[in-house]
Design a protein around this motif. Structure first.
Motif, PDB file in Angstrom:
ATOM      1  N   ARG A  43      40.443  39.639  22.410  1.00 54.08           N
ATOM      2  CA  ARG A  43      40.225  40.624  23.469  1.00 54.08           C
ATOM      3  C   ARG A  43      41.279  41.724  23.505  1.00 54.08           C
ATOM      4  NH1 ARG A  43      38.983  38.614  29.223  1.00 54.08           N
ATOM      5  NH2 ARG A  43      38.139  40.744  29.164  1.00 54.08           N
ATOM      6  N   GLY A  44      42.409  41.486  22.868  1.00 51.27           N
ATOM      7  CA  GLY A  44      43.512  42.425  22.970  1.00 51.27           C
ATOM      8  C   GLY A  44      44.407  42.069  24.140  1.00 51.27           C
ATOM      9  N   TYR A  45      45.676  42.488  24.061  1.00 55.56           N
ATOM     10  CA  TYR A  45      46.633  42.124  25.104  1.00 55.56           C
ATOM     11  C   TYR A  45      46.231  42.702  26.453  1.00 55.56           C
ATOM     12  CZ  TYR A  45      50.929  41.752  27.772  1.00 55.56           C
ATOM     13  OH  TYR A  45      51.840  41.467  28.762  1.00 55.56           O
ATOM     14  N   ALA A  46      45.810  43.948  26.490  1.00 57.59           N
ATOM     15  CA  ALA A  46      45.513  44.607  27.761  1.00 57.59           C
ATOM     16  C   ALA A  46      44.373  43.914  28.504  1.00 57.59           C
ATOM     17  CB  ALA A  46      45.169  46.069  27.528  1.00 57.59           C
ATOM     18  N   ASP A  47      43.369  43.451  27.782  1.00 58.74           N
ATOM     19  CA  ASP A  47      42.194  42.865  28.430  1.00 58.74           C
ATOM     20  C   ASP A  47      42.289  41.350  28.619  1.00 58.74           C
ATOM     21  OD1 ASP A  47      40.963  45.319  28.651  1.00 58.74           O
ATOM     22  OD2 ASP A  47      39.921  45.145  26.735  1.00 58.74           O
ATOM     23  N   ALA A  48      43.160  40.696  27.893  1.00 62.99           N
ATOM     24  CA  ALA A  48      43.316  39.254  28.052  1.00 62.99           C
ATOM     25  C   ALA A  48      43.965  38.953  29.405  1.00 62.99           C
ATOM     26  CB  ALA A  48      44.162  38.677  26.933  1.00 62.99           C
ATOM     27  N   THR A  49      43.529  37.872  30.044  1.00 57.89           N
ATOM     28  CA  THR A  49      44.038  37.522  31.372  1.00 57.89           C
ATOM     29  C   THR A  49      44.588  36.101  31.377  1.00 57.89           C
ATOM     30  OG1 THR A  49      41.911  36.607  32.108  1.00 57.89           O
ATOM     31  CG2 THR A  49      42.265  38.983  32.413  1.00 57.89           C
ATOM     32  N   VAL A  50      45.338  35.808  32.423  1.00 60.57           N
ATOM     33  CA  VAL A  50      45.820  34.440  32.593  1.00 60.57           C
ATOM     34  C   VAL A  50      44.639  33.474  32.676  1.00 60.57           C
ATOM     35  CG1 VAL A  50      47.025  32.878  34.186  1.00 60.57           C
ATOM     36  CG2 VAL A  50      48.017  35.118  33.637  1.00 60.57           C
ATOM     37  N   GLU A  51      43.549  33.911  33.290  1.00 56.67           N
ATOM     38  CA  GLU A  51      42.363  33.063  33.374  1.00 56.67           C
ATOM     39  C   GLU A  51      41.801  32.764  31.984  1.00 56.67           C
ATOM     40  OE1 GLU A  51      43.013  35.627  35.372  1.00 56.67           O
ATOM     41  OE2 GLU A  51      43.366  34.396  37.173  1.00 56.67           O
ATOM     42  N   ASP A  52      41.867  33.735  31.088  1.00 55.44           N
ATOM     43  CA  ASP A  52      41.454  33.476  29.704  1.00 55.44           C
ATOM     44  C   ASP A  52      42.306  32.365  29.099  1.00 55.44           C
ATOM     45  OD1 ASP A  52      39.453  35.458  29.546  1.00 55.44           O
ATOM     46  OD2 ASP A  52      40.946  36.999  29.086  1.00 55.44           O
ATOM     47  N   PHE A  53      43.596  32.437  29.343  1.00 56.74           N
ATOM     48  CA  PHE A  53      44.508  31.449  28.769  1.00 56.74           C
ATOM     49  C   PHE A  53      44.244  30.057  29.340  1.00 56.74           C
ATOM     50  CE2 PHE A  53      47.833  35.117  28.681  1.00 56.74           C
ATOM     51  CZ  PHE A  53      47.100  35.756  27.707  1.00 56.74           C
TER      52      PHE A  53
END
Length: 226
Positions: A43-53
Motif C-alpha cells: 500500500r505504501g507508507y502513506a496509505d498503510a495504517t496501524v489497523e493494517d498492521f
C-alpha cells in the motif's frame, strides 16, 4: 534484509498456553514487523495504517502500542531489519574474497536475489523509505555510508585506485540504488537478478577499466541461474 512477510501468520494459541511471556512478546513483535513489511510493500507508507498492521499480524491495537509508539516507529524497526539483512549479505560477500571483482560479483548477486525473493521488503527498503520522514532518510544515509566504506576498503590496494576512491565508491552505491529504485517502483523486483551483468560492469569499470569490466560482464551473462 530480518523480517519477511508471510501471508499466513501463525499466532500463538490464545489463553493459558504455558509459553514464557518474553517468547510471546517476541512472537508478537515479529508478526507485527512482518505485517509492516507486507502492508507498506503493498500500500505504501502513506496509505498503510496501524489497523493494517494489527489485522495482518493478528494482534490488538493495545498489543501494537505495547511494542511500538506509533506507525513510524514500527516502520523504522522493519526498515532496520530489512537493511541489516542486505548489508550483512554484502559484508559476507566482501569478506569471502580478497579479489574486488569476485567480491563485487557475489555482493551484487546475493543482493539482487535477496530483493527479488521479497518484493515487499524491496519496496519498503528502497522506495518507501523516502516517504517515512527525516529519521528514515538518516538511516538510509547510514546504510550508504557503510556500503561506501566496504567498497573503499576492498579497492584500497588496487593499482588503478584513484585518490578519490571513497567518492567513487559513494557514487557507485548511489547509482546502483537509483537503478534498483526505478525497477522496484515499477513492480519489477522479481526481475532484479537480470541486472547483474550490467551492474557488475558499472561497479568494476571505475576501478579496473572498460576492458576488464566488459570481460566480467560477459562472464556474468553466462552464470547459471541460482
Amino acid at each position: 534484509m530480518g523480517a519477511r512477510a508471510p501471508r499466513d501468520q501463525r499466532k500463538l494459541p490464545p489463553g493459558r498456553h504455558g509459553i514464557p511471556a518474553d517468547q510471546v512478546a517476541d512472537d508478537q513483535r515479529g508478526r507485527i514487523i512482518a505485517a509492516v513489511v507486507a502492508a507498506v510493500g503493498e500500500r505504501g507508507y502513506a496509505d498503510a495504517t496501524v489497523e493494517d498492521f494489527t489485522s495482518r499480524a493478528g494482534v490488538s491495537r493495545k498489543t501494537f502500542y505495547q511494542h511500538f509508539g506509533n506507525k513510524q516507529a514500527a516502520f523504522l524497526t522493519a526498515y532496520d531489519q530489512v537493511a541489516e539483512r542486505v548489508v550483512t549479505a554484502i559484508r559476507n560477500a566482501y569478506s569471502a574474497h580478497d579479489d574486488y571483482v569476485a567480491s563485487a560479483r557475489d555482493a551484487l548477486e546475493c543482493t539482487l536475489r535477496e530483493l527479488a525473493a521479497d518484493p515487499d521488503a524491496a519496496m519498503l527498503g528502497i522506495v518507501e523509505v523516502f516517504a517515512a520522514g527525516p529519521e528514515a532518510l538518516r538511516r538510509r544515509s547510514e546504510i550508504i555510508r557503510k556500503l561506501t566504506e566496504l567498497i573503499t576498503e576492498q579497492t584500497r590496494d588496487l593499482p588503478q585506485a584513484a585518490p578519490g576512491a571513497s567518492f567513487t565508491a559513494e557514487t557507485i552505491v548511489g547509482a546502483v540504488l537509483e537503478v534498483l529504485y526505478n525497477r522496484v517502483q515499477r513492480g519489477e523486483a522479481g526481475d532484479l537478478p537480470d541486472l547483474l551483468p550490467d551492474l557488475l560492469y558499472c561497479v568494476i569499470a571505475p576501478f579496473l577499466g572498460h576492458d576488464r569490466a566488459t570481460e566480467e560482464r560477459a562472464k556474468a551473462q553466462h552464470l547459471p541461474a541460482s
